[in-house]
Design a protein around this motif. Structure first.
Motif, PDB file in Angstrom:
ATOM      1  N   MET A 187     -34.046  25.407 -43.368  1.00  0.00           N
ATOM      2  CA  MET A 187     -33.270  24.387 -42.831  1.00  0.00           C
ATOM      3  C   MET A 187     -33.224  23.885 -43.802  1.00  0.00           C
ATOM      4  O   MET A 187     -33.251  22.604 -44.380  1.00  0.00           O
ATOM      5  CB  MET A 187     -34.034  23.575 -42.273  1.00  0.00           C
ATOM      6  CG  MET A 187     -34.489  24.741 -40.592  1.00  0.00           C
ATOM      7  SD  MET A 187     -33.230  25.241 -39.440  1.00  0.00           S
ATOM      8  CE  MET A 187     -32.529  23.511 -39.252  1.00  0.00           C
ATOM      9  N   ALA A 188     -32.708  24.608 -45.616  1.00  0.00           N
ATOM     10  CA  ALA A 188     -31.595  23.770 -46.122  1.00  0.00           C
ATOM     11  C   ALA A 188     -30.821  22.814 -46.386  1.00  0.00           C
ATOM     12  O   ALA A 188     -29.920  24.093 -45.770  1.00  0.00           O
ATOM     13  CB  ALA A 188     -32.502  24.101 -48.033  1.00  0.00           C
ATOM     14  N   ASP A 240     -28.635  22.020 -51.972  1.00  0.00           N
ATOM     15  CA  ASP A 240     -30.187  22.041 -52.496  1.00  0.00           C
ATOM     16  C   ASP A 240     -30.650  23.598 -53.245  1.00  0.00           C
ATOM     17  O   ASP A 240     -30.644  24.325 -53.830  1.00  0.00           O
ATOM     18  CB  ASP A 240     -31.337  22.296 -51.691  1.00  0.00           C
ATOM     19  CG  ASP A 240     -31.481  20.324 -51.041  1.00  0.00           C
ATOM     20  OD1 ASP A 240     -30.876  19.564 -51.804  1.00  0.00           O
ATOM     21  OD2 ASP A 240     -32.249  20.226 -50.183  1.00  0.00           O
ATOM     22  N   LEU A 241     -29.551  24.746 -52.156  1.00  0.00           N
ATOM     23  CA  LEU A 241     -29.540  26.103 -52.198  1.00  0.00           C
ATOM     24  C   LEU A 241     -28.457  26.141 -53.893  1.00  0.00           C
ATOM     25  O   LEU A 241     -29.160  27.002 -54.833  1.00  0.00           O
ATOM     26  CB  LEU A 241     -29.063  26.728 -51.304  1.00  0.00           C
ATOM     27  CG  LEU A 241     -28.908  28.325 -51.518  1.00  0.00           C
ATOM     28  CD1 LEU A 241     -30.608  28.960 -52.215  1.00  0.00           C
ATOM     29  CD2 LEU A 241     -28.650  29.069 -50.315  1.00  0.00           C
ATOM     30  N   VAL A 278     -41.290  24.701 -50.085  1.00  0.00           N
ATOM     31  CA  VAL A 278     -41.231  24.534 -48.975  1.00  0.00           C
ATOM     32  C   VAL A 278     -41.930  26.055 -48.753  1.00  0.00           C
ATOM     33  O   VAL A 278     -41.531  26.993 -49.990  1.00  0.00           O
ATOM     34  CB  VAL A 278     -39.740  24.367 -48.742  1.00  0.00           C
ATOM     35  CG1 VAL A 278     -39.457  24.768 -47.114  1.00  0.00           C
ATOM     36  CG2 VAL A 278     -39.677  22.680 -48.725  1.00  0.00           C
ATOM     37  N   PRO A 279     -42.703  26.750 -47.707  1.00  0.00           N
ATOM     38  CA  PRO A 279     -42.931  27.713 -47.577  1.00  0.00           C
ATOM     39  C   PRO A 279     -41.176  28.532 -47.267  1.00  0.00           C
ATOM     40  O   PRO A 279     -40.429  28.351 -46.672  1.00  0.00           O
ATOM     41  CB  PRO A 279     -43.932  28.011 -47.045  1.00  0.00           C
ATOM     42  CG  PRO A 279     -43.149  26.701 -45.824  1.00  0.00           C
ATOM     43  CD  PRO A 279     -43.191  25.583 -45.980  1.00  0.00           C
ATOM     44  N   ILE A 280     -40.738  29.800 -47.173  1.00  0.00           N
ATOM     45  CA  ILE A 280     -39.963  30.974 -47.348  1.00  0.00           C
ATOM     46  C   ILE A 280     -40.820  32.176 -46.385  1.00  0.00           C
ATOM     47  O   ILE A 280     -41.603  32.296 -46.069  1.00  0.00           O
ATOM     48  CB  ILE A 280     -39.562  30.947 -48.593  1.00  0.00           C
ATOM     49  CG1 ILE A 280     -40.123  31.778 -49.634  1.00  0.00           C
ATOM     50  CG2 ILE A 280     -38.074  29.490 -49.306  1.00  0.00           C
ATOM     51  CD1 ILE A 280     -38.967  32.364 -51.207  1.00  0.00           C
ATOM     52  N   HIS A 281     -39.266  32.849 -45.519  1.00  0.00           N
ATOM     53  CA  HIS A 281     -39.994  33.747 -45.146  1.00  0.00           C
ATOM     54  C   HIS A 281     -39.388  34.951 -46.006  1.00  0.00           C
ATOM     55  O   HIS A 281     -38.924  35.234 -47.230  1.00  0.00           O
ATOM     56  CB  HIS A 281     -38.112  33.894 -44.046  1.00  0.00           C
ATOM     57  CG  HIS A 281     -39.052  34.923 -42.958  1.00  0.00           C
ATOM     58  ND1 HIS A 281     -38.273  36.740 -43.249  1.00  0.00           N
ATOM     59  CD2 HIS A 281     -39.658  34.512 -41.641  1.00  0.00           C
ATOM     60  CE1 HIS A 281     -38.939  37.049 -42.033  1.00  0.00           C
ATOM     61  NE2 HIS A 281     -39.255  35.629 -41.104  1.00  0.00           N
ATOM     62  N   SER A 282     -39.630  36.229 -46.187  1.00  0.00           N
ATOM     63  CA  SER A 282     -40.282  37.199 -46.648  1.00  0.00           C
ATOM     64  C   SER A 282     -39.096  37.236 -47.038  1.00  0.00           C
ATOM     65  O   SER A 282     -38.777  38.148 -47.765  1.00  0.00           O
ATOM     66  CB  SER A 282     -41.126  38.161 -45.814  1.00  0.00           C
ATOM     67  OG  SER A 282     -40.906  38.167 -44.419  1.00  0.00           O
TER      68      SER A 282
END
Length: 269
Positions: free
Chosen positions: A161-162, A166-167, A204-208
């Motif tokens: 949800m960035a 930002d990316l 921010v935690p990220i998905h694997s």
């Protein structure tokens, strides 16, 4: 937009362009052309504003009229109050698009399960037909790689949800792939400070799955700061058609890539 016809700039060449278009409103000068400027009352302003159904058009017309009367009062052309003061602007509700669960499911299906075009087989062809099919295979392979890269980019935005900015400014060093944490250094186009009390709030935690997309680019030895390959500005050799030749058997009727490159380089010189 709300100027009278006699104040509009006349075109250099007289044409019938725009004469068949029926305007949904009447300009202020045409509506009150036979009235003195000092005789305009708030009821007249309300009558002019009643023809605008859109809140944005209503507020734009009111703003233009208020500026006109303020200028006339400031220049002492009229000695009266601004008739636009009693008229209130309409409330503009910003439109927000809310996606349904089914629409989100369809978007996720296109991102995480993209459909690729099957590259053609060149093993059973010979001669010029094999050459043309090899070029087609290279084009299809390049298009599939671009689609995969775009889906990875959209997948990171979907799972984190960035913002795209930002990316775009993220670097490989900002991602902790072991702890699955993304330490943001830029947000809304502004570089954040490196204070310790702010460092925890922008992590921010990220998905694997996000780590699985970032890790191949980081392990490939890319020197660019951007973590997404299609956003890198470093020049790359054009190998669009070379991929179609990989694995193909040499053919006498087909020129090699090195000879094509040499001949094109000599011609350019």
């Amino acid at each position: 937009m709300f100027l009278a016809a006699w104040h509009q700039k006349s075109p250099k060449k007289a044409t019938r362009r725009g004469h068949n278009i029926r305007k949904p409103y009447m300009d202020f000068g045409s509506m009150f052309a036979d009235r003195p400027f000092s005789s305009i009352k708030p009821l007249d302003i309300e009558r002019f504003q009643r023809q605008f159904s859109s809140p944005c058009s209503h507020n734009d017309g009111l703003r233009h009229l208020a500026a006109l009367f303020n200028w006339a009062i400031r220049m002492q052309f009229v000695d009266t109050r601004n008739p636009c003061s009693p008229i209130r602007a309409r409330k503009v509700v910003p439109r927000r698009r809310d996606y349904s669960t089914e629409q989100i499911r369809q978007i996720a299906a296109h991102i995480f399960c993209p459909v690729f075009e099957v590259p053609p087989d060149t093993a059973s062809l010979e001669g010029l037909a094999r050459r043309d099919m090899a070029l087609t295979k290279g084009r299809v392979t390049a298009a599939n790689d671009q689609m995969q890269e775009l889906c990875n980019y959209m997948g990171i935005l979907f799972l984190t949800m960035a913002r795209p900015s930002d990316l775009n400014k993220a670097e490989f060093s900002h991602f902790d792939l072991e702890k699955l944490v993304w330490h943001k250094h830029n947000t809304k186009g502004v570089q954040l400070s490196r204070s310790l009390y702010e460092y925890a709030y922008r992590s921010v935690p990220i998905h694997s799955r996000v780590a699985g997309w970032v890790k191949p680019n980081a392990s490939a030895g890319l020197t660019a700061s951007c973590c997404s390959r299609h956003l890198r500005t470093a020049p790359r050799p054009a190998t669009t058609f070379a991929r179609g030749w990989i694995g193909s058997k040499p053919c006498r009727a087909c020129p090699s890539i090195s000879s094509c490159t040499t001949s094109s380089g000599s011609q350019s010189r």
